[in-house]
Design an enzyme around this catalytic site. Structure first.
Site, mmCIF file in Angstrom:
data_model
loop_
_atom_site.group_PDB
_atom_site.id
_atom_site.type_symbol
_atom_site.label_atom_id
_atom_site.label_comp_id
_atom_site.label_asym_id
_atom_site.label_seq_id
_atom_site.Cartn_x
_atom_site.Cartn_y
_atom_site.Cartn_z
ATOM 1 N N GLY A 150 -2.397 -5.911 -7.794
ATOM 2 C CA GLY A 150 -1.988 -6.900 -8.778
ATOM 3 C C GLY A 150 -1.214 -6.298 -9.933
ATOM 4 O O GLY A 150 -1.133 -5.073 -10.080
ATOM 5 N N GLU A 203 -10.367 0.805 -8.434
ATOM 6 C CA GLU A 203 -10.633 -0.029 -9.607
ATOM 7 C C GLU A 203 -11.732 0.510 -10.520
ATOM 8 O O GLU A 203 -11.673 0.361 -11.743
ATOM 9 C CB GLU A 203 -11.002 -1.452 -9.163
ATOM 10 C CG GLU A 203 -9.875 -2.212 -8.468
ATOM 11 C CD GLU A 203 -9.784 -1.926 -6.988
ATOM 12 O OE1 GLU A 203 -8.914 -2.522 -6.336
ATOM 13 O OE2 GLU A 203 -10.572 -1.092 -6.484
#
Length: 396
Positions: A78, A148
């Site tokens: 993203g 992440e």
């Protein structure tokens, strides 16, 4: 259509489609087309993909769907800068968060074969576009990672479910360390279903275009025509001795125990390789590490829809800074200012309490939850995310 950098020799910017959607010989083809930014996905791309996938699932003339990326990267995930620029005070990110998890569910339950070509870098949200699909084709140039946790976030896109179901504690290792796998490793551990040389990808696509069939056995057989043995490198984390260490260390109950076990192993003869993952853990966000481990442990015993709904809450809470602002600090240090000197708060693993972690997964009000068509009564593509996002502003 989005304006991009010039693509011709002229002085005027050239409008460039960021997603290419085609239909050939009964095959839907989607190409991520933002190579300058590693094909990072945004709301416009996801929205267009939803429109195409819905149309093709309902069209009996379309037998299967191919997803690929333009350039040397499949998809790096993203657009982190978008989240950083909006910040906590502007919940404009709610739309892209909601739609991505909603779409992930539809990818996982799609009614026709999805063939993802994971050529080049495949990370984060980009992994979710393919790992949840039926067929995942890796190559010798594939680089896969879910990094992440290091920046104060958690493994998303249903990864708390599918990573936790890898052999042993490999999923915990990948999620906490953000370890990179090559294409052969992806295939060996089951994240990829086929391993095809880069030079054979054009022929593979041509073969799929001539099938005129969506039968799973036919599609699988066609891809297998181009597969080759996936040979692991001598330093692969999937070799037997290293997997044993990973299982021993990353099966521990807490991040603190994992670090302690890895420290002990790194001092053993021939185990110096463990120093690198140990270094990564020590510099990563304590909140991101603990949230990620909690998420995977819950995901191991739940369903994919449950994982998506819980991860949705975790993502919203991370962006709201419910227990920490580490996500924004991580993006600042790694993506925006690139000083690679994050100042985590809380600063230590001991300061991230179980009580705080429980807050991250507490259910929202029913109207603020991620709603998926799992009950058998809601139309599959009905209850569209577009009809819900406005009511989701100011989740509480």
């Amino acid at each position: 259509m989005v304006s991009a950098e010039p693509t011709s020799g002229g002085s005027e910017p050239v409008a460039e489609e960021i997603l290419l959607v085609e239909e050939k010989n009964g095959v839907g083809i989607v190409t991520l087309n933002r190579p300058r930014v590693l094909n990072c996905i945004n709301i416009e791309m996801i929205s267009s993909m939803i429109d195409a996938y819905k149309k093709w699932e309902d069209d009996e003339n379309v037998k299967l769907v191919i997803l690929k990326g333009n350039g040397r990267t499949f998809c790096a995930g993203g657009d982190l800068r978008m989240f950083y620029n909006l910040g906590k005070s502007n919940e404009g990110w709610t739309e892209v968060v909601y739609v991505k998890y909603w779409f992930d569910y539809h990818i996982a339950t799609y009614g026709k074969p999805l063939v993802g070509i994971l050529h080049g870098l495949t990370m984060g949200g980009g992994a979710g576009l393919t790992v949840l699909g039926k067929y995942r084709v890796s190559t010798e140039k594939t680089v896969f990672a879910m990094p992440e946790a290091a920046i104060g976030f958690h493994t998303d896109c249903g990864a708390s479910h599918w990573l936790s179901h890898l052999q042993g504690a490999l999923g915990e290792y990948m999620a906490l360390v953000g370890a990179r796998l090559d294409g052969a490793e992806m295939y060996t551990c089951g994240l990829a279903t086929h391993y095809v040389p880069t030079e054979s990808l054009p022929q593979l696509e041509a073969r799929l275009l001539e099938l005129d069939s969506g039968d799973a056995n036919v599609v699988d057989g066609a891809i297998k025509e181009f597969t080759v043995p996936a040979k692991l490198g001598e330093n692969s984390i999937l070799i037997k001795d290293r997997l044993a260490v990973i299982d021993k260390c990353f099966s521990k109950s807490t991040v603190e125990e994992i670090v302690e076990a890895l420290e002990a192993e790194s001092k053993e003869p021939g185990q110096q390789w463990a120093l690198e993952p140990l270094k990564i853990l020590k510099r990563s966000s304590p909140t991101g590490l603990k949230l990620t481990l909690q998420s995977l442990r819950i995901g191991r015993t739940g369903t994919l829809p449950e994982a998506l709904q819980r991860e949705y809450r975790q993502t919203i809470n991370c962006l709201r800074g419910l227990i920490s602002d580490d996500l924004y600090e991580g993006i600042r240090a790694v993506v925006v200012e690139k000083d690679n000197r994050p100042k985590w708060n809380p600063a230590t693993l001991a300061d991230v309490s179980e009580e705080k972690l429980k807050l991250m997964v507490e259910p929202f009000k029913p109207e603020h939850e991620l709603h998926l068509p799992t009950d058998g009564t809601t139309p599959r593509w009905g209850g569209s995310w577009k009809d819900r996002v406005e009511a989701l502003q100011g989740v509480a």
